[in-house]
Write a protein that holds these residues in place. Structure first.
Motif, PDB file in Angstrom:
ATOM      1  N   ALA A   1     -69.097 -28.247 -18.354  1.00 36.81           N
ATOM      2  CA  ALA A   1     -69.800 -26.964 -18.403  1.00 36.81           C
ATOM      3  C   ALA A   1     -70.522 -26.790 -19.737  1.00 36.81           C
ATOM      4  O   ALA A   1     -71.681 -26.364 -19.786  1.00 36.81           O
TER       5      ALA A   1
ATOM      6  N   THR B   1     -75.548 -21.855 -16.712  1.00 34.86           N
ATOM      7  CA  THR B   1     -74.217 -21.249 -16.676  1.00 34.86           C
ATOM      8  C   THR B   1     -73.373 -21.894 -15.598  1.00 34.86           C
ATOM      9  O   THR B   1     -73.872 -22.176 -14.516  1.00 34.86           O
ATOM     10  N   THR B   2     -72.088 -22.105 -15.888  1.00 33.12           N
ATOM     11  CA  THR B   2     -71.165 -22.575 -14.855  1.00 33.12           C
ATOM     12  C   THR B   2     -70.243 -21.431 -14.481  1.00 33.12           C
ATOM     13  O   THR B   2     -69.684 -20.770 -15.357  1.00 33.12           O
TER      14      THR B   2
ATOM     15  N   GLU C   1     -63.602 -29.961 -16.782  1.00 38.57           N
ATOM     16  CA  GLU C   1     -64.581 -28.947 -16.386  1.00 38.57           C
ATOM     17  C   GLU C   1     -65.198 -28.258 -17.609  1.00 38.57           C
ATOM     18  O   GLU C   1     -66.384 -27.964 -17.622  1.00 38.57           O
TER      19      GLU C   1
ATOM     20  N   ARG D   1     -68.158 -24.322  -9.880  1.00 32.39           N
ATOM     21  CA  ARG D   1     -67.102 -25.345  -9.855  1.00 32.39           C
ATOM     22  C   ARG D   1     -65.799 -24.663  -9.489  1.00 32.39           C
ATOM     23  O   ARG D   1     -65.585 -23.492  -9.820  1.00 32.39           O
TER      24      ARG D   1
ATOM     25  N   ASN E   1     -73.496 -29.224 -19.950  1.00 30.78           N
ATOM     26  CA  ASN E   1     -74.604 -28.755 -19.118  1.00 30.78           C
ATOM     27  C   ASN E   1     -75.317 -27.565 -19.765  1.00 30.78           C
ATOM     28  O   ASN E   1     -76.532 -27.455 -19.712  1.00 30.78           O
ATOM     29  N   ARG E   2     -74.553 -26.701 -20.410  1.00 26.30           N
ATOM     30  CA  ARG E   2     -75.163 -25.543 -21.066  1.00 26.30           C
ATOM     31  C   ARG E   2     -75.968 -25.959 -22.291  1.00 26.30           C
ATOM     32  O   ARG E   2     -77.000 -25.408 -22.605  1.00 26.30           O
TER      33      ARG E   2
END
Ligand code: COA
Length: 165
Positions: A109, A119-120, A105, A94, A112-113
């Motif tokens: 992030a 990982t972002t 963000e 990103r 999603n983790r």
């Protein structure tokens, strides 16, 4: 040979801008394969259709990275983490431009983790793109301003066509 280090760069890309291309270039230097993944179920109501956004991404990536086969364009619907896992990606990329990007963000992030241990990786585009986003580009084009310094040529052409109608 080791495993290919593949990353996903997701977004609505309505339309893709020079700022996005800057982030893609940085990601391409760090990883073996970058998949630019166009979200078709974005919560936004895009100006460009999915097919148009896809075409503009493909064309501008071909122009920006001529001999670079390791940047690919794809689309996805559903959750980003599911797409990333099913494609064997090691991370999501990103761009972080300004502090105001951070909250959204950070939440995305971490979620999603939590969902998939993905990982972002945040990359900072060149500071000349910090004020840029697709909404501003669309708005300038709508009122007849030249946006050629902010977007790839094919995008600026397509915006002109769109607003001539
Ligand atoms: N240069 C210029 N502009 C940039 C930029 C850069 N480097 N990076 C981001 N932007 C702009 C974009 O143009 C966009 O502008 P806009 O809001 O005016 O259109 C804005 O910043 C952010 O857009 P983008 O980076 O395209 O992300 P997005 O917020 O549109 O996309 C998804 C978000 C698609 C990644 C996210 O919604 C997603 O993953 N969806 C799938 C469903 C899902 O998994 N949901 C759970 C999430 S936890």
């Amino acid at each position: 040979m080791g495993k290919i280090r593949k990353v996903i760069y997701p977004g609505t890309f309505d339309p893709i801008t020079n700022g996005h291309l800057d982030v893609i270039g940085r990601a391409a230097e760090l990883f073996d394969e970058v998949i630019v993944a166009l979200a078709t179920n974005s919560t936004k109501t895009p100006l460009f259709t999915e097919a148009e956004r896809m075409e503009l991404c493909k064309e501008s990536i071909k122009a920006a990275f001529p001999s670079d086969g390791h940047v690919k364009v794809d689309s996805f619907s559903g959750l980003l983490v599911d797409y990333a896992i099913s494609h064997g990606a090691i991370a999501v990329i990103r761009g972080l431009r300004v502090l105001s990007d951070f909250e959204y963000e950070f939440q995305m992030a971490l979620m999603n983790r939590k969902l998939e241990e993905i990982t972002t990786v945040f990359l900072m585009p060149n500071e000349k793109y910090t004020y840029l986003n697709s909404t501003i580009v669309r708005e300038l084009a709508k009122y007849g301003k030249d946006v050629s310094g902010f977007v790839p040529d094919c995008v600026s052409k397509k915006l002109k066509e769109k607003f001539k109608k």
